[in-house]
Design a protein around this motif. Structure first.
Motif, PDB file in Angstrom:
ATOM      1  N   TYR A 134       0.844  -1.163   0.032  1.00 59.93           N
ATOM      2  CA  TYR A 134      -0.079   0.042  -0.005  1.00 59.93           C
ATOM      3  C   TYR A 134       0.746   1.102   0.223  1.00 59.93           C
ATOM      4  O   TYR A 134       0.804   2.066  -0.796  1.00 59.93           O
ATOM      5  CB  TYR A 134      -0.932  -0.054   0.996  1.00 59.93           C
ATOM      6  CG  TYR A 134      -1.620   1.179   1.310  1.00 59.93           C
ATOM      7  CD1 TYR A 134      -2.854   1.586   0.581  1.00 59.93           C
ATOM      8  CD2 TYR A 134      -1.538   2.269   2.193  1.00 59.93           C
ATOM      9  CE1 TYR A 134      -3.604   2.656   0.467  1.00 59.93           C
ATOM     10  CE2 TYR A 134      -2.021   3.552   2.397  1.00 59.93           C
ATOM     11  CZ  TYR A 134      -3.371   3.507   1.683  1.00 59.93           C
ATOM     12  OH  TYR A 134      -3.876   4.764   1.708  1.00 59.93           O
ATOM     13  N   ILE A 135       1.855   1.430   0.913  1.00 60.41           N
ATOM     14  CA  ILE A 135       2.749   2.369   0.685  1.00 60.41           C
ATOM     15  C   ILE A 135       3.566   2.748  -0.334  1.00 60.41           C
ATOM     16  O   ILE A 135       3.680   3.553  -0.879  1.00 60.41           O
ATOM     17  CB  ILE A 135       3.624   2.377   2.245  1.00 60.41           C
ATOM     18  CG1 ILE A 135       2.803   2.405   3.560  1.00 60.41           C
ATOM     19  CG2 ILE A 135       4.847   3.320   2.095  1.00 60.41           C
ATOM     20  CD1 ILE A 135       3.624   2.231   4.605  1.00 60.41           C
ATOM     21  N   ASP A 136       4.060   1.475  -0.751  1.00 59.48           N
ATOM     22  CA  ASP A 136       4.718   1.608  -2.029  1.00 59.48           C
ATOM     23  C   ASP A 136       3.914   2.307  -3.139  1.00 59.48           C
ATOM     24  O   ASP A 136       4.441   2.457  -4.286  1.00 59.48           O
ATOM     25  CB  ASP A 136       5.531  -0.063  -2.550  1.00 59.48           C
ATOM     26  CG  ASP A 136       6.541  -0.177  -1.560  1.00 59.48           C
ATOM     27  OD1 ASP A 136       7.264   0.551  -0.997  1.00 59.48           O
ATOM     28  OD2 ASP A 136       6.907  -1.375  -1.483  1.00 59.48           O
ATOM     29  N   ASN A 137       2.793   1.520  -3.221  1.00 56.58           N
ATOM     30  CA  ASN A 137       2.090   2.069  -4.416  1.00 56.58           C
ATOM     31  C   ASN A 137       1.291   3.559  -4.335  1.00 56.58           C
ATOM     32  O   ASN A 137       0.354   3.813  -5.117  1.00 56.58           O
ATOM     33  CB  ASN A 137       0.903   1.002  -4.616  1.00 56.58           C
ATOM     34  CG  ASN A 137       1.386  -0.276  -5.246  1.00 56.58           C
ATOM     35  OD1 ASN A 137       2.256  -0.231  -6.004  1.00 56.58           O
ATOM     36  ND2 ASN A 137       0.916  -1.384  -4.445  1.00 56.58           N
ATOM     37  N   GLN A 138       1.732   4.166  -3.213  1.00 58.29           N
ATOM     38  CA  GLN A 138       1.303   5.532  -3.295  1.00 58.29           C
ATOM     39  C   GLN A 138       1.779   6.500  -4.658  1.00 58.29           C
ATOM     40  O   GLN A 138       2.779   6.012  -5.295  1.00 58.29           O
ATOM     41  CB  GLN A 138       1.759   6.345  -2.018  1.00 58.29           C
ATOM     42  CG  GLN A 138       1.117   5.719  -0.757  1.00 58.29           C
ATOM     43  CD  GLN A 138      -0.270   6.053  -0.604  1.00 58.29           C
ATOM     44  OE1 GLN A 138      -0.755   6.998  -0.578  1.00 58.29           O
ATOM     45  NE2 GLN A 138      -0.711   4.750  -0.719  1.00 58.29           N
ATOM     46  N   LYS A 139       0.996   7.541  -5.001  1.00 57.18           N
ATOM     47  CA  LYS A 139       1.218   8.062  -6.097  1.00 57.18           C
ATOM     48  C   LYS A 139       2.330   9.031  -6.254  1.00 57.18           C
ATOM     49  O   LYS A 139       2.366  10.237  -6.896  1.00 57.18           O
ATOM     50  CB  LYS A 139       0.025   8.878  -6.764  1.00 57.18           C
ATOM     51  CG  LYS A 139      -1.247   7.683  -6.595  1.00 57.18           C
ATOM     52  CD  LYS A 139      -1.797   7.942  -8.156  1.00 57.18           C
ATOM     53  CE  LYS A 139      -2.859   7.104  -8.229  1.00 57.18           C
ATOM     54  NZ  LYS A 139      -2.848   5.626  -8.386  1.00 57.18           N
ATOM     55  N   ARG A 140       3.488   9.120  -5.582  1.00 57.69           N
ATOM     56  CA  ARG A 140       4.594   9.665  -5.542  1.00 57.69           C
ATOM     57  C   ARG A 140       5.250  10.097  -6.713  1.00 57.69           C
ATOM     58  O   ARG A 140       5.611  11.312  -7.248  1.00 57.69           O
ATOM     59  CB  ARG A 140       5.611   9.274  -4.715  1.00 57.69           C
ATOM     60  CG  ARG A 140       6.846  10.075  -4.328  1.00 57.69           C
ATOM     61  CD  ARG A 140       7.948   9.312  -3.597  1.00 57.69           C
ATOM     62  NE  ARG A 140       8.957  10.200  -3.107  1.00 57.69           N
ATOM     63  CZ  ARG A 140       9.761   9.903  -2.121  1.00 57.69           C
ATOM     64  NH1 ARG A 140       9.741   8.825  -1.546  1.00 57.69           N
ATOM     65  NH2 ARG A 140      10.825  10.855  -1.749  1.00 57.69           N
TER      66      ARG A 140
END
Length: 155
Positions: A134-140
């Motif tokens: 979930y954290i890795d897939n944030q839209k950064r």
């Protein structure tokens, strides 16, 4: 509250925090002596439930065997888990030793009831792999950074 969220009684709210903290605690008697019987476990649960309430925590589950107990505690983030554990062990030791003096002295735990060590594990919520994804897939990657305009000292 947003209509997409179903109320969950385990998710608590404070003035500036929303939390869902559970800990699985295991306390072992000194030298793993088989001290507990059913009556003592019931009394231990009552004592520990009262201690949790005094900290603003909730004892969800409690059980044990002759030489150890398991607790599932829901606690607020303002509490240091080590302080809660210290109080749970200290208060229960005092009460149990006073109320079951004959039984405890026959087993020979001396002036100490609990082992100095304990197990504490966080639990509840999704597995770590799901949280990591979930954290890795944030839209950064889609965010653009605009440079700040430079100011001169004269401005």
């Amino acid at each position: 509250m947003s209509p997409r969220w179903e109320p969950d009684p385990d998710i608590r709210r404070g003035n500036h925090v929303v939390y869902h903290l559970h800990a699985h605690l295991v306390f072992v008697t000194k030298c793993r002596q088989g001290v507990f019987n059913g009556e003592m476990l019931t009394r231990c649960e009552e004592i520990m439930r009262d201690v949790c309430e005094s900290f603003g925590a909730e004892l969800h589950e409690f059980n044990g065997e002759g030489d150890h107990v398991h607790l599932l505690v829901h606690y607020p983030p303002k509490i240091a888990l080590s302080k809660l554990v210290n109080s749970l062990k200290g208060v229960s030791s005092r009460y149990l030793r006073a109320e079951y003096t004959g039984r405890i002295s026959r087993i020979g735990t001396g002036s100490v009831f609990w082992s100095p060590s304990y197990f504490a594990g966080s639990c509840g919520g999704p597995p770590l792999s799901i949280v990591k994804d979930y954290i890795d897939n944030q839209k950064r990657a889609n965010l653009t950074v605009t440079p700040q305009t430079q100011r001169t000292p004269a401005e």
